[in-house]
Write an enzyme that holds these catalytic residues in place. Structure first.
Site, mmCIF file in Angstrom:
data_model
loop_
_atom_site.group_PDB
_atom_site.id
_atom_site.type_symbol
_atom_site.label_atom_id
_atom_site.label_comp_id
_atom_site.label_asym_id
_atom_site.label_seq_id
_atom_site.Cartn_x
_atom_site.Cartn_y
_atom_site.Cartn_z
ATOM 1 N N ALA A 52 0.862 -1.187 0.000
ATOM 2 C CA ALA A 52 0.000 0.000 0.000
ATOM 3 C C ALA A 52 0.899 1.239 0.000
ATOM 4 O O ALA A 52 0.769 2.146 0.825
ATOM 5 C CB ALA A 52 -0.970 0.002 1.182
ATOM 6 N N HIS A 86 6.657 5.940 1.643
ATOM 7 C CA HIS A 86 7.490 4.796 1.247
ATOM 8 C C HIS A 86 8.422 5.200 0.104
ATOM 9 O O HIS A 86 9.574 4.773 0.050
ATOM 10 C CB HIS A 86 6.623 3.632 0.746
ATOM 11 C CG HIS A 86 5.741 3.026 1.784
ATOM 12 N ND1 HIS A 86 4.373 3.141 1.748
ATOM 13 C CD2 HIS A 86 6.037 2.288 2.875
ATOM 14 C CE1 HIS A 86 3.858 2.496 2.779
ATOM 15 N NE2 HIS A 86 4.836 1.969 3.481
#
Ligand code: PAF
Length: 286
Positions: free
Chosen positions: A34, A39
């Protein structure tokens, strides 16, 4: 270059053996998928630090307590792969639960100790034993030169750093600052569960951290009181904990403490549990 997807430990190790024989250094970015801009910032940092970046996507059952959102946790493989290809991340490790835990969840575990039972660990029993166990396994599987984490999970970062020191693991731990929306909301995979009203309400967490920071010259109690009253005024936000900790020990600081401290906050917004933190400098006005 298209991202190579390795689903088994053997496949991943074969790719890494080739890369290492060519003299490449390796960075690992462990994730549960996800993927969002937070990230991507970790992956970008990893690319600056090493020749080959391994991103792992594994929703680790061992770190979810009974009744938590393991089944509901977002799984967005196609979007994740598109992000990785945009970023030129070379290797995606995408193991199954059986590949990682062939004997179910009865294997040897890493125990996070006292700090692992505080804050997040108090609400999420066994969470950090699960986190440290999977991180230790990933470090042993990949054997990276550097592993990259986000400061958003401050307690996780502290415990991983401790584990690396305590268990003499030969890896550098790199920490990347939290990425926020322009309004201050910390990015999280769980933000996608918030509806428009809840997303607005979730700003209560970063507002509480700002209130804490602006009281940093009035002592620990005043900092906590400022954050508490900011969050008390936020509709739909159900506070779980608010704490002010020493970054060196991750234990609560006393009222006379001066120096760097981390304000931790966790709250439920609707049915979604969110965490955030901010590093502040405590100094008393004389
Ligand atoms: O931060 C996370 O996403 C997870 O806790 C981690 C480090 C990937 C371990 O499962």
């Amino acid at each position: 270059m298209p991202t190579v997807v390795a689903e088994t430990i053997a496949e991943l190790r074969a790719c890494l053996t080739t890369a290492r024989s060519e003299g490449s250094s390796v960075a690992l970015v462990p994730t549960m998928g996800a993927l969002h801009e937070g990230h991507l910032a970790l992956i970008q940092r990893a690319r600056e630090l090493a020749d080959v970046v391994v991103v792992s996507i594994f929703v680790n059952p061992l770190q979810f307590a009974a009744g938590e959102d393991l089944d509901k946790y977002p799984r967005t493989f196609d979007e994740d792969l598109a992000h990785l290809e945009e970023l030129d991340a070379a290797l995606l490790f995408l193991p199954s639960v059986d590949e990682v835990y062939p004997d179910g969840q009865k294997q040897t575990k890493v125990v996070a100790g006292h700090v692992g039972s505080l804050y997040e660990g108090r609400t999420r029993l066994g969470h950090f034993d699960g986190v440290l166990t999977i991180v230790a396994k990933l470090l042993n599987i990949v054997q990276p030169d550097v592993v990259v984490f986000g400061q958003k999970d401050a307690q996780q970062v502290f415990l991983v750093q401790r584990m690396v020191i305590d268990l003499n693991m030969p890896v550098r731990v790199e920490v990347v600052q939290t990425v926020r929306e322009p309004d201050g909301l910390a990015l999280s995979s769980r933000n996608r569960f918030l509806d428009v009203k809840e997303k607005r309400a979730a700003l209560g967490l970063s507002i509480a951290l700002e209130a804490a920071e602006s009281s940093a010259d009035r002592g620990t109690d005043a900092v906590l009181a400022a954050a508490q009253s900011a969050v008390a005024g936020a509709a739909l936000v159900d506070l779980d904990y608010l704490a002010l900790v020493d970054p060196k020990t991750f234990l609560p600081v006393d009222d006379n403490y001066q120096g760097k401290a981390i304000v931790l906050i966790a709250a439920r917004v609707g049915t979604t549990r969110l965490i955030d933190n901010e590093t502040i400098f405590l100094s008393r006005r004389s």
